[in-house]
Design a protein around this motif. Structure first.
Motif, PDB file in Angstrom:
ATOM      1  N   GLN A 244      -3.421  -4.863   0.541  1.00 25.98           N
ATOM      2  CA  GLN A 244      -3.032  -3.725  -0.296  1.00 25.98           C
ATOM      3  C   GLN A 244      -3.632  -3.825  -1.700  1.00 25.98           C
ATOM      4  OE1 GLN A 244       1.183  -3.623  -1.021  1.00 25.98           O
ATOM      5  NE2 GLN A 244       1.200  -1.469  -1.600  1.00 25.98           N
ATOM      6  N   LYS A 245      -3.735  -5.031  -2.217  1.00 22.47           N
ATOM      7  CA  LYS A 245      -4.277  -5.223  -3.568  1.00 22.47           C
ATOM      8  C   LYS A 245      -5.741  -4.801  -3.653  1.00 22.47           C
ATOM      9  CE  LYS A 245      -1.137  -9.092  -4.486  1.00 22.47           C
ATOM     10  NZ  LYS A 245      -1.033 -10.569  -4.690  1.00 22.47           N
ATOM     11  N   ASP A 246      -6.456  -4.934  -2.552  1.00 21.24           N
ATOM     12  CA  ASP A 246      -7.883  -4.601  -2.546  1.00 21.24           C
ATOM     13  C   ASP A 246      -8.162  -3.166  -2.128  1.00 21.24           C
ATOM     14  OD1 ASP A 246      -8.620  -7.204  -3.322  1.00 21.24           O
ATOM     15  OD2 ASP A 246      -8.542  -7.902  -1.242  1.00 21.24           O
ATOM     16  N   TYR A 247      -7.230  -2.563  -1.390  1.00 19.26           N
ATOM     17  CA  TYR A 247      -7.468  -1.224  -0.851  1.00 19.26           C
ATOM     18  C   TYR A 247      -6.292  -0.313  -1.201  1.00 19.26           C
ATOM     19  CZ  TYR A 247     -10.978  -3.906   1.584  1.00 19.26           C
ATOM     20  OH  TYR A 247     -12.030  -4.746   1.860  1.00 19.26           O
ATOM     21  N   PRO A 248      -6.410   0.456  -2.271  1.00 19.70           N
ATOM     22  CA  PRO A 248      -5.295   1.276  -2.772  1.00 19.70           C
ATOM     23  C   PRO A 248      -4.863   2.399  -1.833  1.00 19.70           C
ATOM     24  CG  PRO A 248      -7.321   1.749  -3.984  1.00 19.70           C
ATOM     25  CD  PRO A 248      -7.593   0.542  -3.140  1.00 19.70           C
ATOM     26  N   CYS A 249      -5.623   2.644  -0.766  1.00 14.53           N
ATOM     27  CA  CYS A 249      -5.152   3.630   0.213  1.00 14.53           C
ATOM     28  C   CYS A 249      -3.929   3.109   0.955  1.00 14.53           C
ATOM     29  CB  CYS A 249      -6.264   3.997   1.197  1.00 14.53           C
ATOM     30  SG  CYS A 249      -6.841   2.630   2.223  1.00 14.53           S
ATOM     31  N   ILE A 250      -3.666   1.801   0.883  1.00 14.38           N
ATOM     32  CA  ILE A 250      -2.431   1.238   1.420  1.00 14.38           C
ATOM     33  C   ILE A 250      -1.382   1.347   0.326  1.00 14.38           C
ATOM     34  CG2 ILE A 250      -1.283  -0.785   2.372  1.00 14.38           C
ATOM     35  CD1 ILE A 250      -3.965  -1.748   3.405  1.00 14.38           C
ATOM     36  N   GLY A 251      -0.513   2.340   0.447  1.00 13.14           N
ATOM     37  CA  GLY A 251       0.446   2.590  -0.619  1.00 13.14           C
ATOM     38  C   GLY A 251       1.667   1.698  -0.566  1.00 13.14           C
ATOM     39  N   HIS A 252       2.131   1.365   0.639  1.00 13.46           N
ATOM     40  CA  HIS A 252       3.383   0.628   0.755  1.00 13.46           C
ATOM     41  C   HIS A 252       3.384  -0.187   2.040  1.00 13.46           C
ATOM     42  CE1 HIS A 252       8.046   0.627   1.069  1.00 13.46           C
ATOM     43  NE2 HIS A 252       7.673  -0.243   0.150  1.00 13.46           N
ATOM     44  N   VAL A 253       3.768  -1.444   1.937  1.00 13.30           N
ATOM     45  CA  VAL A 253       3.934  -2.329   3.092  1.00 13.30           C
ATOM     46  C   VAL A 253       5.424  -2.588   3.254  1.00 13.30           C
ATOM     47  CG1 VAL A 253       3.437  -4.602   4.075  1.00 13.30           C
ATOM     48  CG2 VAL A 253       1.693  -3.415   2.719  1.00 13.30           C
ATOM     49  N   ARG A 254       5.936  -2.454   4.473  1.00  9.92           N
ATOM     50  CA  ARG A 254       7.375  -2.625   4.669  1.00  9.92           C
ATOM     51  C   ARG A 254       7.671  -3.135   6.075  1.00  9.92           C
ATOM     52  NH1 ARG A 254       6.822   3.227   3.524  1.00  9.92           N
ATOM     53  NH2 ARG A 254       6.792   4.434   5.464  1.00  9.92           N
ATOM     54  N   GLY A 255       8.871  -3.649   6.227  1.00 10.82           N
ATOM     55  CA  GLY A 255       9.296  -4.107   7.540  1.00 10.82           C
ATOM     56  C   GLY A 255      10.075  -5.398   7.481  1.00 10.82           C
ATOM     57  N   GLY A 257      10.483  -9.034  10.097  1.00 12.10           N
ATOM     58  CA  GLY A 257      10.070  -9.711  11.316  1.00 12.10           C
ATOM     59  C   GLY A 257       8.841  -9.046  11.911  1.00 12.10           C
ATOM     60  N   LEU A 258       8.892  -8.785  13.209  1.00 12.79           N
ATOM     61  CA  LEU A 258       7.772  -8.130  13.895  1.00 12.79           C
ATOM     62  C   LEU A 258       8.051  -6.637  14.083  1.00 12.79           C
ATOM     63  CD1 LEU A 258       6.756 -10.893  16.466  1.00 12.79           C
ATOM     64  CD2 LEU A 258       5.548 -10.183  14.386  1.00 12.79           C
ATOM     65  N   PHE A 259       8.611  -6.044  13.049  1.00 12.79           N
ATOM     66  CA  PHE A 259       8.868  -4.610  12.978  1.00 12.79           C
ATOM     67  C   PHE A 259       8.298  -4.161  11.629  1.00 12.79           C
ATOM     68  CE2 PHE A 259      10.972  -0.611  12.889  1.00 12.79           C
ATOM     69  CZ  PHE A 259      11.545  -0.359  14.128  1.00 12.79           C
ATOM     70  N   VAL A 260       6.999  -3.861  11.612  1.00 10.92           N
ATOM     71  CA  VAL A 260       6.256  -3.741  10.355  1.00 10.92           C
ATOM     72  C   VAL A 260       5.470  -2.435  10.310  1.00 10.92           C
ATOM     73  CG1 VAL A 260       4.439  -4.802   8.925  1.00 10.92           C
ATOM     74  CG2 VAL A 260       6.084  -6.254  10.151  1.00 10.92           C
ATOM     75  N   GLY A 261       5.321  -1.897   9.123  1.00 11.38           N
ATOM     76  CA  GLY A 261       4.479  -0.730   8.940  1.00 11.38           C
ATOM     77  C   GLY A 261       3.839  -0.741   7.566  1.00 11.38           C
ATOM     78  N   PHE A 262       2.741  -0.001   7.427  1.00  8.39           N
ATOM     79  CA  PHE A 262       2.192   0.232   6.088  1.00  8.39           C
ATOM     80  C   PHE A 262       1.770   1.683   5.970  1.00  8.39           C
ATOM     81  CE2 PHE A 262      -1.397  -1.508   8.535  1.00  8.39           C
ATOM     82  CZ  PHE A 262      -2.468  -0.678   8.203  1.00  8.39           C
ATOM     83  N   GLU A 263       2.108   2.259   4.812  1.00  7.57           N
ATOM     84  CA  GLU A 263       1.889   3.685   4.592  1.00  7.57           C
ATOM     85  C   GLU A 263       0.548   3.919   3.910  1.00  7.57           C
ATOM     86  OE1 GLU A 263       4.048   7.548   2.483  1.00  7.57           O
ATOM     87  OE2 GLU A 263       5.202   5.739   2.971  1.00  7.57           O
ATOM     88  N   LEU A 264      -0.211   4.842   4.471  1.00  4.27           N
ATOM     89  CA  LEU A 264      -1.513   5.190   3.917  1.00  4.27           C
ATOM     90  C   LEU A 264      -1.385   6.447   3.056  1.00  4.27           C
ATOM     91  CD1 LEU A 264      -3.411   4.288   7.123  1.00  4.27           C
ATOM     92  CD2 LEU A 264      -3.840   3.252   4.904  1.00  4.27           C
ATOM     93  N   VAL A 265      -2.026   6.404   1.883  1.00  4.88           N
ATOM     94  CA  VAL A 265      -1.870   7.457   0.884  1.00  4.88           C
ATOM     95  C   VAL A 265      -3.209   7.804   0.259  1.00  4.88           C
ATOM     96  CG1 VAL A 265       0.486   6.693   0.323  1.00  4.88           C
ATOM     97  CG2 VAL A 265      -1.458   5.808  -1.009  1.00  4.88           C
ATOM     98  N   ILE A 266      -3.217   8.947  -0.432  1.00  2.00           N
ATOM     99  CA  ILE A 266      -4.325   9.257  -1.337  1.00  2.00           C
ATOM    100  C   ILE A 266      -4.034   8.496  -2.636  1.00  2.00           C
ATOM    101  CG2 ILE A 266      -5.500  11.070  -2.616  1.00  2.00           C
ATOM    102  CD1 ILE A 266      -4.659  13.024  -0.419  1.00  2.00           C
TER     103      ILE A 266
END
Length: 365
Positions: A244-255, A257-266
């Protein structure tokens, strides 16, 4: 299960479990037909559970919200919206009363899956449960996706919120491929359901299902899969946060254990970027790495692998994501995202929209 949850009914799927839970709730609340659910929720494919699933009735082909269903807005921790569970629950109760009805049940996944892998704010479910119980409603935790140790720190997802539901519905992982599910409830609810109309399920609770369920519990314990999910999931989230630090299109990482998602943004607006999410999903599939999309706008990449997923698999996933994102998001995909209106109802990116991208859009990925 916590002590009050002592009675189990065996069924054949998570959809059946939620369908039965609704029936039990209504049997215990005569005359109360209304139901409260979370925005973006999916609770099954039966006629009754589709009515409880905004993910379906607000999506393509859906008929819209039934008048007896009341939807609490999904908490958006990333943007700081809809975080007050008490206010959301009270609004649902008031809406039911205004329509001349009463809420029989509140259904909620302990982590919102189709809503976008949303980890609820601390204390949120307790706030909602308090209001719902005061209104006489039954609170039901849908653990079909997040139960059985997947969240790592706890065996059940509802434990993350320090609540004890009135009923818990189980599916998918309970049989690890064997078609089974269950509803677990308090003795009081079971007694209220025992009204003379017998419940019967031809294959629910058969000896094969019992054997499969016991084998799953033994494997979770013997292979220490809950601890494994915690350790590997923590590593996965750390690696995604580094990306996420290198690619700002990754707005949010959440989750958890093995229930994970990351939100893609402008990046410049933090507006949802479903075109980018679709691009990532398809490009990763071309690399033989399977992820999928969820969320109100299909803008979230969801990662819910088998519980045997290990750190070397995480490294493979991150390496492919890095290679994919390094050249930047294709201009045609960015154009789709800029044209997307997140305020328009049922605007999840569909294949017809995706087909507007030039045929060479996936070349080189």
């Amino acid at each position: 299960m916590p002590e009050p949850l002592q009675v189990m009914y065996a069924v054949c799927s998570g959809s059946e479990a939620n369908d039965l839970a609704l029936r039990v709730a209504r049997a215990n609340r005569p005359g109360a037909w209304h139901v409260a659910v979370m925005e973006g929720a999916y609770h099954g494919h039966t006629t009754a559970t589709l009515d409880l699933s905004p993910y379906k009735f607000d999506g393509p082909g859906g008929m819209g919200k039934p008048p007896h269903v009341h939807v609490l807005p999904c908490p958006d921790v990333f943007r700081g919206r809809n975080l007050d569970g008490q206010a959301a629950a009270q609004a649902a109760v008031d809406a039911a009363h205004k329509a001349g009805g009463h809420i029989s049940a509140f259904f909620c996944e302990s982590i919102l899956s189709c809503g976008g892998q949303v980890v609820l704010p601390a204390g949120y479910l307790q706030q909602v449960y308090d209001v719902m119980h005061q209104a006489g409603a039954v609170c039901i935790a849908d653990e079909v996706q997040c139960g059985f140790g997947r969240v790592g720190s706890h065996f059940w997802g509802f434990e993350l919120q320090s609540v004890v539901p009135d009923m818990v519905t189980l599916g998918k992982p309970i049989g690890n491929g064997f078609p089974m599910g269950a509803v677990v409830m308090t003795p009081k609810l079971a007694q209220g359901f025992s009204n003379g109309m017998e419940y019967f399920n031809t294959c629910g609770g058969c000896t094969g299902a019992a054997a499969a369920g016991v084998a799953v519990l033994e494997a979770i314990e013997e292979d220490q899969l809950q601890q494994h999910a915690h350790e590997v999931g923590t590593y996965l989230i750390q690696q995604l946060e580094g990306l996420q630090k290198d690619y700002p299109c990754i707005g949010h990482v959440r989750g958890m254990g093995l229930f994970v998602g990351f939100e893609l943004v402008i990046p410049e607006s933090q507006k949802p970027a479903p075109g980018t999410a679709k691009f990532v999903k398809e490009a990763m599939k071309a690399r033989k790495v399977l992820v999928s999309t969820d969320g109100h706008h299909n803008q979230v990449i969801k990662i819910k692998p088998p519980m045997c997923f290990d750190k070397s698999n995480v490294d493979t996933l991150i390496a492919n994501l890095t290679d994919l994102l390094k050249p930047g998001v294709p201009a045609a995909v960015q154009e789709i995202d800029r044209a997307y209106d997140p305020n328009k109802k049922s605007t999840r990116i569909q294949n017809t929209t995706w087909q507007a991208m030039p045929a060479n859009g996936l070349q080189g990925v």
